[in-house]
Design a protein around this motif. Structure first.
Motif, PDB file in Angstrom:
ATOM      1  N   PRO A 191      22.507  68.588   0.733  1.00  0.00           N
ATOM      2  CA  PRO A 191      22.346  69.096   1.963  1.00  0.00           C
ATOM      3  C   PRO A 191      23.111  70.399   2.509  1.00  0.00           C
ATOM      4  O   PRO A 191      22.715  71.147   3.490  1.00  0.00           O
ATOM      5  N   THR A 192      23.987  70.948   1.711  1.00  0.00           N
ATOM      6  CA  THR A 192      24.534  72.179   1.824  1.00  0.00           C
ATOM      7  C   THR A 192      23.882  73.267   1.044  1.00  0.00           C
ATOM      8  O   THR A 192      24.555  74.626   1.112  1.00  0.00           O
ATOM      9  N   GLY A 193      22.844  72.907   0.097  1.00  0.00           N
ATOM     10  CA  GLY A 193      22.611  73.841  -0.937  1.00  0.00           C
ATOM     11  C   GLY A 193      21.900  75.369  -0.294  1.00  0.00           C
ATOM     12  O   GLY A 193      21.913  76.261  -0.964  1.00  0.00           O
ATOM     13  N   ALA A 194      21.427  75.171   1.108  1.00  0.00           N
ATOM     14  CA  ALA A 194      20.753  76.388   1.417  1.00  0.00           C
ATOM     15  C   ALA A 194      21.752  76.873   2.815  1.00  0.00           C
ATOM     16  O   ALA A 194      21.257  77.964   3.367  1.00  0.00           O
ATOM     17  N   LEU A 195      23.102  76.783   2.764  1.00  0.00           N
ATOM     18  CA  LEU A 195      24.123  77.171   3.540  1.00  0.00           C
ATOM     19  C   LEU A 195      24.974  78.062   2.804  1.00  0.00           C
ATOM     20  O   LEU A 195      25.338  77.879   1.910  1.00  0.00           O
ATOM     21  N   ASP A 196      25.873  79.122   3.689  1.00  0.00           N
ATOM     22  CA  ASP A 196      26.797  79.847   3.030  1.00  0.00           C
ATOM     23  C   ASP A 196      27.934  79.037   3.164  1.00  0.00           C
ATOM     24  O   ASP A 196      28.094  77.745   3.433  1.00  0.00           O
ATOM     25  N   THR A 197      29.043  79.563   2.405  1.00  0.00           N
ATOM     26  CA  THR A 197      30.356  78.661   2.012  1.00  0.00           C
ATOM     27  C   THR A 197      31.130  78.094   3.258  1.00  0.00           C
ATOM     28  O   THR A 197      31.283  76.878   3.170  1.00  0.00           O
ATOM     29  N   MET A 198      31.206  78.969   4.327  1.00  0.00           N
ATOM     30  CA  MET A 198      31.892  78.388   5.577  1.00  0.00           C
ATOM     31  C   MET A 198      31.091  77.248   6.279  1.00  0.00           C
ATOM     32  O   MET A 198      31.488  76.278   6.719  1.00  0.00           O
ATOM     33  N   THR A 199      29.625  77.773   6.294  1.00  0.00           N
ATOM     34  CA  THR A 199      29.069  76.674   7.022  1.00  0.00           C
ATOM     35  C   THR A 199      28.717  75.366   6.375  1.00  0.00           C
ATOM     36  O   THR A 199      28.681  74.434   6.776  1.00  0.00           O
ATOM     37  N   ALA A 200      28.780  75.453   5.037  1.00  0.00           N
ATOM     38  CA  ALA A 200      28.707  74.250   4.284  1.00  0.00           C
ATOM     39  C   ALA A 200      29.902  73.606   4.242  1.00  0.00           C
ATOM     40  O   ALA A 200      29.724  72.181   4.274  1.00  0.00           O
ATOM     41  N   LYS A 201      31.073  74.213   4.463  1.00  0.00           N
ATOM     42  CA  LYS A 201      32.270  73.341   4.780  1.00  0.00           C
ATOM     43  C   LYS A 201      32.257  72.863   5.923  1.00  0.00           C
ATOM     44  O   LYS A 201      32.792  71.497   6.076  1.00  0.00           O
ATOM     45  N   GLU A 202      31.703  73.308   7.114  1.00  0.00           N
ATOM     46  CA  GLU A 202      31.503  72.762   8.281  1.00  0.00           C
ATOM     47  C   GLU A 202      30.847  71.281   8.387  1.00  0.00           C
ATOM     48  O   GLU A 202      30.919  70.435   9.072  1.00  0.00           O
ATOM     49  N   VAL A 203      29.688  71.497   7.637  1.00  0.00           N
ATOM     50  CA  VAL A 203      28.602  70.639   7.428  1.00  0.00           C
ATOM     51  C   VAL A 203      29.386  69.284   6.966  1.00  0.00           C
ATOM     52  O   VAL A 203      29.109  68.192   7.038  1.00  0.00           O
ATOM     53  N   LEU A 204      29.956  69.532   5.675  1.00  0.00           N
ATOM     54  CA  LEU A 204      30.621  68.552   4.808  1.00  0.00           C
ATOM     55  C   LEU A 204      31.798  67.983   5.681  1.00  0.00           C
ATOM     56  O   LEU A 204      31.769  66.634   5.393  1.00  0.00           O
ATOM     57  N   GLY A 205      32.278  68.644   6.235  1.00  0.00           N
ATOM     58  CA  GLY A 205      33.224  68.138   7.264  1.00  0.00           C
ATOM     59  C   GLY A 205      32.787  67.003   8.076  1.00  0.00           C
ATOM     60  O   GLY A 205      33.541  66.013   8.487  1.00  0.00           O
ATOM     61  N   LEU A 206      31.627  67.566   8.589  1.00  0.00           N
ATOM     62  CA  LEU A 206      30.841  66.579   9.719  1.00  0.00           C
ATOM     63  C   LEU A 206      30.627  65.227   8.994  1.00  0.00           C
ATOM     64  O   LEU A 206      30.547  64.292   9.624  1.00  0.00           O
ATOM     65  N   LEU A 207      29.897  65.306   7.736  1.00  0.00           N
ATOM     66  CA  LEU A 207      29.530  64.033   6.930  1.00  0.00           C
ATOM     67  C   LEU A 207      30.916  63.212   6.786  1.00  0.00           C
ATOM     68  O   LEU A 207      30.642  61.815   7.013  1.00  0.00           O
ATOM     69  N   ARG A 208      31.820  63.946   6.371  1.00  0.00           N
ATOM     70  CA  ARG A 208      33.207  63.369   6.056  1.00  0.00           C
ATOM     71  C   ARG A 208      33.566  62.412   7.624  1.00  0.00           C
ATOM     72  O   ARG A 208      34.108  61.217   7.420  1.00  0.00           O
ATOM     73  N   GLN A 209      33.370  63.019   8.507  1.00  0.00           N
ATOM     74  CA  GLN A 209      33.811  62.843   9.844  1.00  0.00           C
ATOM     75  C   GLN A 209      32.928  61.211  10.204  1.00  0.00           C
ATOM     76  O   GLN A 209      33.358  60.305  10.745  1.00  0.00           O
ATOM     77  N   THR A 210      31.723  61.452   9.971  1.00  0.00           N
ATOM     78  CA  THR A 210      30.842  60.148  10.147  1.00  0.00           C
ATOM     79  C   THR A 210      31.199  58.870   9.341  1.00  0.00           C
ATOM     80  O   THR A 210      31.284  57.788  10.077  1.00  0.00           O
ATOM     81  N   VAL A 211      31.759  59.090   8.276  1.00  0.00           N
ATOM     82  CA  VAL A 211      32.470  58.104   7.595  1.00  0.00           C
ATOM     83  C   VAL A 211      33.488  57.629   8.015  1.00  0.00           C
ATOM     84  O   VAL A 211      33.746  56.461   8.163  1.00  0.00           O
ATOM     85  N   ASP A 212      34.627  58.609   8.194  1.00  0.00           N
ATOM     86  CA  ASP A 212      36.059  58.032   8.700  1.00  0.00           C
ATOM     87  C   ASP A 212      36.017  57.544   9.891  1.00  0.00           C
ATOM     88  O   ASP A 212      36.681  56.582  10.250  1.00  0.00           O
ATOM     89  N   GLU A 213      35.135  57.968  11.088  1.00  0.00           N
ATOM     90  CA  GLU A 213      35.301  57.731  12.371  1.00  0.00           C
ATOM     91  C   GLU A 213      34.201  56.961  12.792  1.00  0.00           C
ATOM     92  O   GLU A 213      34.181  56.126  13.733  1.00  0.00           O
ATOM     93  N   LEU A 214      33.136  56.876  12.025  1.00  0.00           N
ATOM     94  CA  LEU A 214      31.617  56.031  12.518  1.00  0.00           C
ATOM     95  C   LEU A 214      31.465  54.941  11.618  1.00  0.00           C
ATOM     96  O   LEU A 214      30.761  54.050  11.908  1.00  0.00           O
TER      97      LEU A 214
END
Length: 265
Positions: A191-214
């Protein structure tokens, strides 16, 4: 704006699933094999894979090119049928479903996030997010929809079209679309293969958040040790089989294991 968690922080991470049987499995593969072609041209993409993915966990799937990562995801998500073995989503065995029932199950109970965002360019952000509901003939839960839009950081942009968004914002739309049906499992294929490093981290953090909070269950295929470090555990594939598993992964440990994976396989 969504809250981004650092890759090392798994404050409410689910327990590691291991390769044993667990009654709370969100996805269960039992002796799953997949063969493409016949005779001397046959390719064994998966070889008797057995694994449980627990509910509320974030699992990364890694391996060298040709190891069976994408086939694993496609079989687990009901996008492809195994040659042998069984796949279950919750208590539903996928093998006994016809194509219509399987399509309905994927639409209602599974979310997908791909490297290519796969958004409809003529639709607005809101229309793209709610498209699975439209196809299912269901009305959106407006409170849940508003929460998802806020969590992915798209408040104020729901009227925009994909061409007006950055790559990271487009992937956020894709994540919101994957979550709007409240799926039992969200599958990510690079899911982050087409994104730059900083944007990828934001998207990964969002996925992590869906697990931890939802309490969302996420299964993500990736080649990137940084991405894998956001997961609760990593499954390592080689030659169509799970050859190792790592819990509480870090970037360095994942990278080291990948560098020696061929020898272990």
């Amino acid at each position: 704006m969504s809250k981004i968690l650092p890759s090392a922080a798994h404050p409410t991470a689910a327990p590691a699933h291991g390769l044993g049987r667990t009654p709370e499995a969100a996805v269960r593969l039992t002796s799953v094999s997949k063969v493409y072609g016949r005779g001397t041209a046959a390719v064994h993409a998966l070889r008797g894979v057995t694994v449980d993915i627990p509910r509320g966990s974030f699992t990364a799937v890694m391996g060298p090119s040709g190891s069976g990562k994408s086939t694993f995801l496609h079989c687990a998500a009901g996008l492809d049928r195994p040659t042998e073995g069984a796949v279950a989503l919750g208590g539903s065995e996928l093998g006994g479903l016809d194509e219509t029932a399987l399509t309905r199950l994927r639409r209602d109970r599974i979310g997908f996030v791909f490297q290519a965002f796969n958004l409809m360019p003529s639709l607005t952000v809101l229309q793209n997010i709610t498209l699975p509901l439209l196809l299912a003939g269901r009305k959106a839960d407006q409170r849940w929809l508003a929460e998802i839009v806020e969590r992915v950081g798209l408040t104020g942009r729901t009227g925009h079209r994909p061409a007006e968004l950055s790559g990271g914002q487009q992937q956020r739309v894709a994540i919101a679309r994957a979550l709007v049906t409240r799926p039992e499992v969200a599958f990510g294929d690079e899911p982050t293969g087409a994104l730059d490093t900083m944007t990828a981290k934001e998207v990964l953090g969002l996925l992590r958040q869906t697990v931890d909070e939802l309490g969302q269950t996420v299964v993500m295929v990736t080649h990137d040790p940084v991405a894998a470090a956001y997961a609760d555990s990593v499954l390592f594939l080689a030659d169509g089989d799970i050859v190792d598993e790592m819990t509480a992964p870090t970037v360095d440990r994942v990278a080291d294991r990948m560098s020696r994976l061929g020898a272990w396989a």
